[in-house]
Design a protein around this motif. Structure first.
Motif, PDB file in Angstrom:
ATOM      1  N   PHE A  23       0.948  -2.195  -1.108  1.00 40.98           N
ATOM      2  CA  PHE A  23       1.357  -3.327   0.096  1.00 40.98           C
ATOM      3  C   PHE A  23      -0.108  -4.113   0.159  1.00 40.98           C
ATOM      4  N   ASP A  24       0.082  -5.609   0.050  1.00 37.03           N
ATOM      5  CA  ASP A  24      -1.170  -6.471   0.444  1.00 37.03           C
ATOM      6  C   ASP A  24      -0.643  -7.359   1.413  1.00 37.03           C
ATOM      7  N   PRO A  25      -0.992  -7.108   2.656  1.00 35.52           N
ATOM      8  CA  PRO A  25      -0.515  -8.033   3.665  1.00 35.52           C
ATOM      9  C   PRO A  25      -1.032  -9.452   3.571  1.00 35.52           C
ATOM     10  N   ALA A  26      -1.870  -9.806   2.745  1.00 28.42           N
ATOM     11  CA  ALA A  26      -2.182 -11.200   2.375  1.00 28.42           C
ATOM     12  C   ALA A  26      -1.581 -11.880   1.448  1.00 28.42           C
ATOM     13  N   ASN A  27      -0.738 -11.277   0.553  1.00 28.15           N
ATOM     14  CA  ASN A  27       0.042 -11.565  -0.273  1.00 28.15           C
ATOM     15  C   ASN A  27       1.475 -11.334  -0.402  1.00 28.15           C
ATOM     16  N   ASP A  28       1.886  -9.919   0.228  1.00 32.29           N
ATOM     17  CA  ASP A  28       3.164  -9.612   0.056  1.00 32.29           C
ATOM     18  C   ASP A  28       4.010  -9.666   1.420  1.00 32.29           C
ATOM     19  N   ARG A  29       5.047  -9.517   1.413  1.00 33.77           N
ATOM     20  CA  ARG A  29       6.055  -9.438   2.590  1.00 33.77           C
ATOM     21  C   ARG A  29       6.775  -8.486   2.580  1.00 33.77           C
ATOM     22  N   LEU A  30       7.352  -7.846   3.605  1.00 31.88           N
ATOM     23  CA  LEU A  30       8.193  -6.851   3.925  1.00 31.88           C
ATOM     24  C   LEU A  30       9.365  -6.975   4.784  1.00 31.88           C
ATOM     25  N   TRP A  31      10.563  -6.622   4.115  1.00 33.22           N
ATOM     26  CA  TRP A  31      11.930  -6.807   4.689  1.00 33.22           C
ATOM     27  C   TRP A  31      12.353  -5.558   5.181  1.00 33.22           C
ATOM     28  N   PHE A  32      12.357  -5.160   6.482  1.00 30.60           N
ATOM     29  CA  PHE A  32      13.079  -3.852   6.933  1.00 30.60           C
ATOM     30  C   PHE A  32      14.548  -4.137   7.469  1.00 30.60           C
ATOM     31  N   ALA A  33      15.353  -3.126   6.852  1.00 29.60           N
ATOM     32  CA  ALA A  33      16.818  -3.153   7.065  1.00 29.60           C
ATOM     33  C   ALA A  33      17.367  -2.601   8.684  1.00 29.60           C
ATOM     34  N   GLY A  34      16.472  -2.653   9.383  1.00 31.01           N
ATOM     35  CA  GLY A  34      16.912  -2.233  10.833  1.00 31.01           C
ATOM     36  C   GLY A  34      16.622  -0.618  10.917  1.00 31.01           C
ATOM     37  N   ASP A  35      16.754  -0.159  12.131  1.00 31.35           N
ATOM     38  CA  ASP A  35      16.747   1.389  12.706  1.00 31.35           C
ATOM     39  C   ASP A  35      15.470   1.589  12.502  1.00 31.35           C
ATOM     40  N   LEU A  36      14.445   0.992  12.953  1.00 36.81           N
ATOM     41  CA  LEU A  36      12.994   1.448  12.791  1.00 36.81           C
ATOM     42  C   LEU A  36      12.806   2.660  13.540  1.00 36.81           C
ATOM     43  N   VAL A  37      13.668   2.869  14.628  1.00 37.17           N
ATOM     44  CA  VAL A  37      13.117   4.009  15.688  1.00 37.17           C
ATOM     45  C   VAL A  37      14.649   4.810  15.971  1.00 37.17           C
ATOM     46  N   ASN A  38      13.894   5.936  16.504  1.00 39.67           N
ATOM     47  CA  ASN A  38      14.948   7.234  16.998  1.00 39.67           C
ATOM     48  C   ASN A  38      15.259   8.137  15.865  1.00 39.67           C
ATOM     49  N   MET A  94       3.297 -13.703  -4.651  1.00 43.97           N
ATOM     50  CA  MET A  94       3.937 -12.955  -3.532  1.00 43.97           C
ATOM     51  C   MET A  94       4.937 -12.016  -3.832  1.00 43.97           C
ATOM     52  N   THR A  95       4.890 -10.926  -3.621  1.00 45.95           N
ATOM     53  CA  THR A  95       5.699  -9.979  -3.811  1.00 45.95           C
ATOM     54  C   THR A  95       6.720  -9.417  -2.383  1.00 45.95           C
ATOM     55  N   SER A  96       7.848  -9.494  -2.481  1.00 47.40           N
ATOM     56  CA  SER A  96       8.810  -9.051  -1.334  1.00 47.40           C
ATOM     57  C   SER A  96       9.199  -7.728  -1.654  1.00 47.40           C
ATOM     58  N   TYR A  97       9.420  -6.971  -0.751  1.00 47.28           N
ATOM     59  CA  TYR A  97       9.888  -5.348  -0.494  1.00 47.28           C
ATOM     60  C   TYR A  97      11.001  -5.577   0.421  1.00 47.28           C
ATOM     61  N   ALA A  98      12.231  -4.776   0.118  1.00 42.98           N
ATOM     62  CA  ALA A  98      13.030  -4.421   1.417  1.00 42.98           C
ATOM     63  C   ALA A  98      13.026  -3.142   1.372  1.00 42.98           C
ATOM     64  N   ILE A  99      12.895  -2.591   2.718  1.00 39.18           N
ATOM     65  CA  ILE A  99      12.754  -1.199   3.030  1.00 39.18           C
ATOM     66  C   ILE A  99      13.993  -0.489   3.997  1.00 39.18           C
ATOM     67  N   GLY A 100      14.463   0.562   3.649  1.00 32.51           N
ATOM     68  CA  GLY A 100      15.514   1.171   4.452  1.00 32.51           C
ATOM     69  C   GLY A 100      15.100   1.699   5.645  1.00 32.51           C
ATOM     70  N   ASP A 101      16.180   2.433   6.393  1.00 33.10           N
ATOM     71  CA  ASP A 101      16.023   2.917   7.623  1.00 33.10           C
ATOM     72  C   ASP A 101      14.923   3.754   7.829  1.00 33.10           C
ATOM     73  N   ILE A 102      13.913   3.669   8.664  1.00 29.41           N
ATOM     74  CA  ILE A 102      12.806   4.272   8.875  1.00 29.41           C
ATOM     75  C   ILE A 102      12.930   5.456   9.990  1.00 29.41           C
ATOM     76  N   GLN A 103      13.584   5.062  10.966  1.00 30.21           N
ATOM     77  CA  GLN A 103      13.921   5.861  12.260  1.00 30.21           C
ATOM     78  C   GLN A 103      12.668   6.742  12.746  1.00 30.21           C
ATOM     79  N   GLY A 104      11.503   6.011  12.847  1.00 28.09           N
ATOM     80  CA  GLY A 104      10.563   6.820  13.335  1.00 28.09           C
ATOM     81  C   GLY A 104       9.694   7.853  12.349  1.00 28.09           C
ATOM     82  N   CYS A 105       9.976   7.485  11.100  1.00 32.48           N
ATOM     83  CA  CYS A 105       9.420   8.250   9.925  1.00 32.48           C
ATOM     84  C   CYS A 105       7.995   7.603   9.545  1.00 32.48           C
ATOM     85  N   HIS A 106       7.097   7.236  10.627  1.00 32.76           N
ATOM     86  CA  HIS A 106       5.961   6.499  10.599  1.00 32.76           C
ATOM     87  C   HIS A 106       4.951   6.836   9.436  1.00 32.76           C
ATOM     88  N   ASP A 107       4.652   7.986   9.107  1.00 31.36           N
ATOM     89  CA  ASP A 107       3.604   8.546   8.132  1.00 31.36           C
ATOM     90  C   ASP A 107       4.381   8.434   6.736  1.00 31.36           C
TER      91      ASP A 107
END
Length: 285
Positions: free
Chosen positions: A25-40, A1-14
């Motif tokens: 990214f393989d959802p069956a094996n990998d995990r994501l860490w989001f550092a907040g500010d998903l939106v706005n 399993m691989t883990s990735y930490a991702i910075g502020d997205i703030q609505g940049c979905h694409d």
């Protein structure tokens, strides 16, 4: 399993989808860490929130100041400002499960096996890891059990100095500001919440929170976002900055936690980059 930490997205979905494709990214094996500010402020806050929500236990996120602001806009309507890009969420048919899920996300995440902790903004120098986790839990409990009371009293820059005997809204506000807004402070933990430019733009005696040599978390590996003007350059002394100015035409970055390799995708401008440059060179807000 691989883990990735991702910075502020703030609505940049694409851009997030592009980044997930780039890291395979393989959802069956990998995990994501989001550092907040998903939106706005970005173009697709609703779609971003839905994506992370639908990942379930394949992802963990900590709350950022913009995530808390979304909750305030939903619970306390006078905090819904024209400059925000949150209305699509507030009008969505699935707003309630999305907001309830967001309200139960932590301010701090710690993984003893991987040996990392993650917050959105920072940890003041006088808190060790155990205390930081305890204080984060106090805010999480208030947000989950007394959301309206907490959100009505959340905003403000005072108190700016930690005291263990702080009580009530003042205590929760200081803790919240540390985890979601902190950039500069002095060695005693007094906060400067007015300046948001790169290191060197702040007045003395304030310094970046992570550069205080006697901080109690200096031996802990800490991931954080929030500070676009750093552009991720703070990978030193167990500190990993993840916000690389996606919103401002920079990049969106994932950090592989197993080997500390960074993977980024270029982002088109969602906000005026000249305004970002000016803010980074001035005291900001």
């Amino acid at each position: 399993m691989t883990s990735y930490a991702i910075g502020d997205i703030q609505g940049c979905h694409d851009q997030l989808l592009t980044l997930l494709d780039k890291i395979n990214f393989d959802p069956a094996n990998d995990r994501l860490w989001f550092a907040g500010d998903l939106v706005n402020r970005g173009p697709l806050s609703l779609e971003t929130l839905r994506l992370v929500y639908q990942l379930g236990d394949r992802a963990v996120t900590v709350l950022g100041n913009h995530d808390l602001h979304l909750l305030a806009a939903a619970y306390v309507p006078q905090h819904n400002y024209p400059v925000d890009t949150l209305q699509a969420i507030l009008d969505a048919h699935d707003r309630e499960p999305l907001l309830d899920w967001l309200r139960y996300q932590p301010l701090m995440h710690h993984d003893p096996e991987l040996g990392y902790s993650m917050v959105h903004a920072g940890i003041p120098p006088q808190w060790n890891l155990d205390r930081a986790r305890q204080y984060a839990g106090e805010v999480e409990q208030a947000l989950q059990q007394r959301p309206l009371e907490f959100l009505e009293n959340m905003y403000g820059n005072k108190p700016d100095q930690w005291k263990p005997d702080l009580r009530g809204a003042d205590r929760l506000r200081y803790i919240t500001n540390c985890f979601t807004r902190l950039r500069f402070c002095d060695p005693s933990g007094k906060l400067d919440l007015k300046h948001n430019g790169p290191p060197g733009s702040q007045p003395p005696p304030f310094v970046p929170w992570f550069s205080i040599k006697q901080r109690a978390t200096r031996n802990e590996r800490i991931l954080f976002g929030h500070w676009a003007a750093l552009l991720g350059v703070a990978d030193q002394d167990n500190i990993f900055a993840l916000d690389t100015a996606c919103l401002w035409g920079g990049t969106l970055t994932a950090l592989c936690l197993e080997n500390q390799q960074r993977i980024s995708v270029q982002c088109p401008t969602s906000q005026d980059p000249e305004r970002f440059i000016k803010k980074s060179r001035s005291q900001g807000s």
